[in-house]
Enzyme design. Structure first.
Site, short mmCIF file in Angstrom:
data_model
loop_
_atom_site.label_atom_id
_atom_site.label_comp_id
_atom_site.label_asym_id
_atom_site.label_seq_id
_atom_site.Cartn_x
_atom_site.Cartn_y
_atom_site.Cartn_z
CB SER A 179 -4.74 1.89 10.23
OG SER A 179 -4.37 1.07 9.12
CE1 TYR A 182 -4.13 -3.59 4.53
CE2 TYR A 182 -4.27 -1.20 4.44
CZ TYR A 182 -4.02 -2.40 3.83
OH TYR A 182 -3.66 -2.43 2.50
CG HIS A 183 -2.28 1.77 6.27
ND1 HIS A 183 -3.52 2.18 6.69
CD2 HIS A 183 -2.28 1.94 4.93
CE1 HIS A 183 -4.23 2.60 5.65
NE2 HIS A 183 -3.51 2.45 4.56
CB THR A 208 -0.93 0.00 1.24
OG1 THR A 208 -1.65 1.22 1.27
CG2 THR A 208 -0.16 -0.11 2.55
CE LYS A 225 -1.47 -4.86 2.62
NZ LYS A 225 -1.55 -5.91 1.62
CD GLU A 230 -7.39 10.56 8.07
OE1 GLU A 230 -6.82 9.68 7.42
OE2 GLU A 230 -8.55 10.92 7.81
#
Ligand code: NAD
Ligand code: USQ
Length: 397
Positions: A188, A190-191, A145, A194, A333
């Site tokens: 996050s 999730y990020h 990502t 990655k 953010e």
């Protein structure tokens, strides 16, 4: 080429799998169907009606497509089954889409944080360990990502394709130049998974010379491609809910049903975007241009344009007459950020970017209008908050 598409039942994986079969590759979809199960848990469905994986594959053969095989396998927990499959089928390449990919879902609770880390990190690591154990030379194309670089600290600098040139000062006052992985700054859980994937790739590439291409993809918008449009049974999924729906597709579907566009904060966040048709094309280009044995991990920025969320809302509003609603931001953010991205690798490989033109935007609005009766309004708000402060702000509003 024999290609495994891990996560080939998902939003990006399905159009990619049929595109590769259409180009003559032997395609095996490997998926545990967890994305469909999460929809059941969240009590939501794709806006577009999607057929089962069995029916999709059957329909593909019936319209003359090169047959695709499906293997039900959990990448994160069925290591031996994965290893046996690699040894039996000896794929040339593996495209790895099989991760939990929604930032809001990853931030819902400690259970979803832990699930996202377990699923994504174990899945990627199992794949790497199995390739080493199989002793096969398999090229991995992974969907990463743009979010690994973070948003907010670039101060006008261009984001390079994965590696950053740095000067390291020496004790004698001299300096030497080297290229390091661009510092990670996930926004996050999730990020974050990655960014962990990136280190796993760096290590296995260095230690075992695994050939890897990591695609740092922006937000994918659109729904069908020229191939999935060939038969209604091939229709791709369209996520619109507050956890899995991504911003531009959400705005387009909200405009279609007359729901005020849900801009978080001032809408000053700038993000990278790519149309699903280009996403599919990029994966094909990456597959057909693998790194050499011994070459470091290839990293491509898979995006075609950057836009500010608030500007996107205004564009959709002027096209459709939709109203805009500025909401407390559930995410932790930056209020505003710039985003300048180097994406020369794909352009040099022949990508001709599809830009955000009105025709394509209207196409998505029309798809959303057609299936608007399937939309559950209760599922539109983003209620997954990053911190307790954010949770209080969204519940007050
Ligand atoms: P998706 O959730 O629609 O598809 C992921 C697929 O992987 C699903 O079919 C799911 O069942 C499967 N899967 C998940 N965990 C698995 C496991 N342990 N074993 C086997 N299968 C498993 O997501 P998507 O939008 O198609 O995204 C695919 C990839 O692309 C993800 O890795 C995501 O991070 C990346 N990506 C997506 C976007 C986007 O905008 N959709 C943007 C950038 C990157
Ligand atoms: N946003 C709104 N309103 C909404 C939804 C989102 O203003 O209704 C804002 C968010 O606050 C955020 C931005 O839009 O600032 C993007 O949110 P998103 O949900 O569209 O995208 P994101 O959470 O970053 O995740 C998506 C995919 C993920 C992929 C990522 C690429 O779900 O798999 O990795 O895009 S990127 O953003 O480049 O990191």
């Amino acid at each position: 080429m024999k290609v495994f598409v891990l996560g080939g039942d998902g939003f990006c994986g399905w159009p990619c799998a049929v595109n590769l079969a259409d180009k003559g590759h032997d395609v095996f979809i490997v998926d545990n169907l967890s994305r469909r199960k999460i929809d059941i848990d969240l009590e939501v469905e794709s806006l577009t009606p999607i057929t089962s994986i069995g029916e999709r594959i059957q329909a593909w053969s019936e319209i003359g497509g090169k047959p695709i095989q499906f293997i039900h396998l959990d990448l994160a927990s069925e290591y031996q089954k994965l290893l046996d499959l690699l040894i039996e089928e000896k794929p040339d390449s593996i495209i790895h889409f099989a991760e939990q990919r929604a930032a809001p879902y990853s931030m819902k609770s400690s259970a979803t944080k832990r699930y996202t880390v377990d699923n994504n990190v174990n899945g990627t690591h199992n794949l790497l360990a199995a390739i080493v154990e199989s002793q096969l030379d398999i090229h991995i194309v992974h969907l990463g990502t743009m979010g690994v670089y973070g948003y907010g600290s670039h101060r006008g600098a261009t984001i390079p394709e994965g590696y950053l040139k740095v000067e390291v000062p020496q004790p004698d006052g001299s300096r030497f130049e080297e290229e390091i992985l661009h510092p990670a700054s996930p926004g996050s859980v999730y990020h974050m998974t990655k960014t962990l994937d990136q280190l796993l790739f760096l290590y296995y590439n260095k230690n075992d010379q695994i050939r890897i291409t990591d695609l740092h993809q922006g937000i994918v918008w659109g729904t069908n491609t020229d191939v999935t449009s060939r038969d209604p049974r091939l229709t791709n999924r369209f996520d619109y809910d507050g956890d899995y729906g991504t911003v531009l597709n959400r705005f387009l579907m909200q405009a279609a049903i007359g729901y005020p566009l849900t801009v978080h904060g001032t809408g000053g966040q700038t993000r990278a975007f790519i149309h699903i048709q280009d996403s599919v094309k990029c994966v094909q280009l990456a597959l057909e241009n693998p790194p050499e044995k011994g070459e470091r991990v290839k990293i491509f920025n898979q995006m075609t344009e950057s836009h500010q969320v608030g500007e996107l809302a205004k564009k959709v509003a002027s096209l459709t007459g939709a109203k805009i609603n500025y909401l407390p931001n559930p995410r932790n953010e930056a209020v505003e950020n710039d985003l300048i991205v180097d994406n020369r690798c794909f352009i040099e490989l022949g990508l001709d970017p599809t830009t955000l033109d009105n025709g394509l935007l209207e196409e998505v609005v029309n798809v959303a209008k057609k299936f608007s009766n399937r939309c559950d309004l209760k599922r539109i708000p983003c209620v997954s908050a990053w911190t307790s402060t954010q949770a209080k702000a969204i519940h007050k509003s």
